[in-house]
Each structure stands twice: as structure tokens, then as C-alpha cells.
Scaffold this active site. Structure first.
Site, mmCIF file in Angstrom:
data_model
loop_
_atom_site.group_PDB
_atom_site.id
_atom_site.type_symbol
_atom_site.label_atom_id
_atom_site.label_comp_id
_atom_site.label_asym_id
_atom_site.label_seq_id
_atom_site.Cartn_x
_atom_site.Cartn_y
_atom_site.Cartn_z
ATOM 1 N N TYR A 1 0.752 -1.150 0.126
ATOM 2 C CA TYR A 1 0.050 0.096 -0.050
ATOM 3 C C TYR A 1 0.810 1.139 0.026
ATOM 4 O O TYR A 1 0.670 2.102 -0.730
ATOM 5 C CB TYR A 1 -0.855 -0.059 1.161
ATOM 6 N N LYS B 1 0.875 4.106 -2.887
ATOM 7 C CA LYS B 1 0.429 5.331 -2.745
ATOM 8 C C LYS B 1 1.494 6.280 -3.137
ATOM 9 O O LYS B 1 1.423 7.739 -3.160
ATOM 10 C CB LYS B 1 0.113 5.502 -0.992
#
Length: 299
Positions: free
Chosen positions: A171, A175
Site C-alpha cells: 500500500y 500510494k
């Protein structure tokens, strides 16, 4: 409401729940026509078996707004193209893309499986790029035809993308990639009237349950409500935000923070190639004269 985005056509991905739902409702409340995109997946991206986009679109219409539903997978190339086409075919234009869709498959790196890496990178990073790419093509075509629009893109990063987050290597990488994509898109698309910015929100959603699960006392300001994030996104989606591009904003509760990204820091230049044995003192001097990095979340 002020009608800040009156008549503008807005696509919000991942708009069936949480922050995306709040964005869709906030845009509609300010007069926008909204394409509510959501595939109805579960928190980990598996098939969810429901249709949250239909519920959000119905909610908007019940409040007197205009909304249509799109259930395409935004990380699918053809699906992302259909999403942009839905806006143009249903409402005659596209003014704002809010890329928000995503899910989590958290693991420590030593336990992270290949499919868990691939799935999260796909939905977040490709799921931001693919709609952006098709929207950008539309806006370029409009500009070349003499119909330059005050187009806006709002990407969704995270504190994990800015600083990293233990147990979220996939993640955090996705991001962080969105932040890089934001800066490049802002530089490339300005000629077509497009601004591109990113937010790093913090709110209580399915993805953060267990982290931000504390409800505010009755009558108190709910700092973790997803609705707190949307006013900035609506403003960034308005014509009023012209000139603001390539920037990243942290937003949560009543707080808006302009995030400072990587920038050139202290330097030492020998004017020739360094020998490996020379570099220990040089690196120590650079570290001593530079700012300490922000700590990784969870470290």
C-alpha cells in the site's frame, strides 16, 4: 451551499462507501453532476456481492441532485475508458476526476505474497493511472478543438505514501507512486487546462477500521468522519482552484496541511569521482546538516 461546482461533471471512483461516498455527496450538494463509480468489492478487493454505487446515486437523486452509476473496474484499461465515456455520454462533458478507489491486503514484508503485492499495486496505482490517461486524452482533444476546459484531477495518496507504514509495504509503495504520478501529470497536462493535485486523507472507513474506530462523543466534533475530507476535494475540483497544481495536501478533521515532498538537501561536490573509502565522513556530514526524516507510521 455555495454552488461552487454548479453544473460541473465529476467522476468519483470508489464512491460507494467511505471517503468516496462523502466526495460524491459533497460534489452533488454543491451543484455538480456526479458519476458514482464502484465495483462493490469487499475491503480486501474480493467480490462484494452488493451495489453500493446504486445506493449513493439514489441518495444524491433523492436530495435533488444528478447522478449516474458506473460499476467498471478502474484498473481495467477498457473499463477506465468506459468510465470516462459514461460522463461524456450521460452529461455531455467531464470536468473533474477524483481517483479514490482502493483496498488493502496488509502483511509484513516477510509474509507478503506476490498476489497481495500485485493486487494492491494494481487497484491503487493502475487504478489511478488508467482513468487519468483516458480523461487526459479527452481533455487534450477538447483543447485542440478550442474547447479548453477548467479540468481538475484529485488523486488519493496517504500518509503511508508520504512516510511509509509498517505492515503496508504494498500500500505504501502504491500510494508513493501516486504522488510521483501526480507531479508528472501536473507538469504534462497544464497545457490542456488541467490541474492535478493529491490528498493524503485520514478518516474512519472500512480500510481504517480498527485504527480510527473511536466514535466522537455525542455532540462533539467527529474528527475522523470521512465527510471532513471532502470540502477540500470539492474546492480543488472547482474553477476557483486554478493555479494550484502538483501539490499534496494532508487532510483530516478540521486540519489541512501542505505536504513538503522530496527536495534537494545538503550537498558536497568533490569535482571528481569519489573513492569509496572517502565517503563515510562525507555522508556523516550530510546527515548531520540535514533534517531528520519523519518517522514511519507504526515504527
Amino acid at each position: 451551499m455555495s454552488g461552487l461546482v454548479e453544473g460541473r461533471v465529476v467522476v468519483v471512483t470508489g464512491a460507494g462507501r467511505g471517503i468516496g461516498r462523502a466526495h460524491a455527496l459533497a460534489f452533488a450538494a454543491e451543484g455538480a453532476r456526479v458519476v458514482v463509480n464502484d465495483v462493490g468489492a469487499a475491503r480486501d478487493g474480493s467480490a462484494g456481492g452488493d451495489a453500493p454505487a446504486d445506493l449513493v446515486a439514489a441518495e444524491i437523486r433523492a436530495l435533488g441532485g444528478k447522478a449516474v452509476v458506473n460499476t467498471d473496474d478502474v484498473a481495467d484499461w477498457a473499463g477506465a475508458a468506459r468510465l470516462v465515456s459514461t460522463a461524456v455520454e450521460e452529461f455531455g462533458a467531464l470536468d473533474v476526476l477524483v481517483a479514490n478507489a482502493g483496498f488493502l491486503r496488509d502483511r509484513m514484508l516477510v509474509n507478503l505474497a506476490e498476489d497481495e503485492w500485485d493486487a494492491v499495486i494494481r487497484v491503487h496505482l493502475k487504478g489511478h493511472f488508467a482513468p487519468l490517461r483516458h480523461a487526459a486524452e479527452y481533455w487534450r482533444t477538447e483543447a485542440k478543438a478550442g474547447r479548453t476546459r477548467a479540468a481538475r484531477v484529485v488523486m488519493t495518496s496517504s500518509g503511508a505514501g508520504l512516510l511509509g507504514s509498517v505492515g503496508q509495504g504494498n500500500y505504501s509503495a502504491a500510494k508513493a507512486g501516486i504522488l510521483g504520478l501526480t507531479t508528472v501529470a501536473a507538469a504534462e497536462l497544464g497545457r490542456y487546462g488541467v490541474t492535478v493535485n493529491a490528498i493524503a486523507p485520514a478518516a474512519r472507513t472500512r480500510m481504517t477500521e480498527g485504527t480510527f474506530d473511536m466514535a466522537a462523543p455525542e455532540g462533539a466534533f467527529d474528527a475522523m468522519a470521512p465527510e471532513n475530507v471532502s470540502p477540500l476535494v470539492v474546492w480543488l475540483g472547482s474553477a476557483e482552484s486554478a493555479g494550484v497544481t502538483g501539490r499534496v495536501f494532508e487532510v483530516d478533521g478540521g486540519r489541512v496541511v501542505l505536504a513538503d515532498g522530496w527536495r534537494h538537501g545538503p550537498a558536497r561536490d568533490k569535482g571528481a569521482r569519489w573513492e569509496p573509502g572517502e565517503l563515510g565522513p562525507v555522508v556523516a556530514e550530510l546527515l548531520a546538516s540535514g533534517e531528520n526524516p519523519e518517522p514511519v507510521y507504526g515504527a
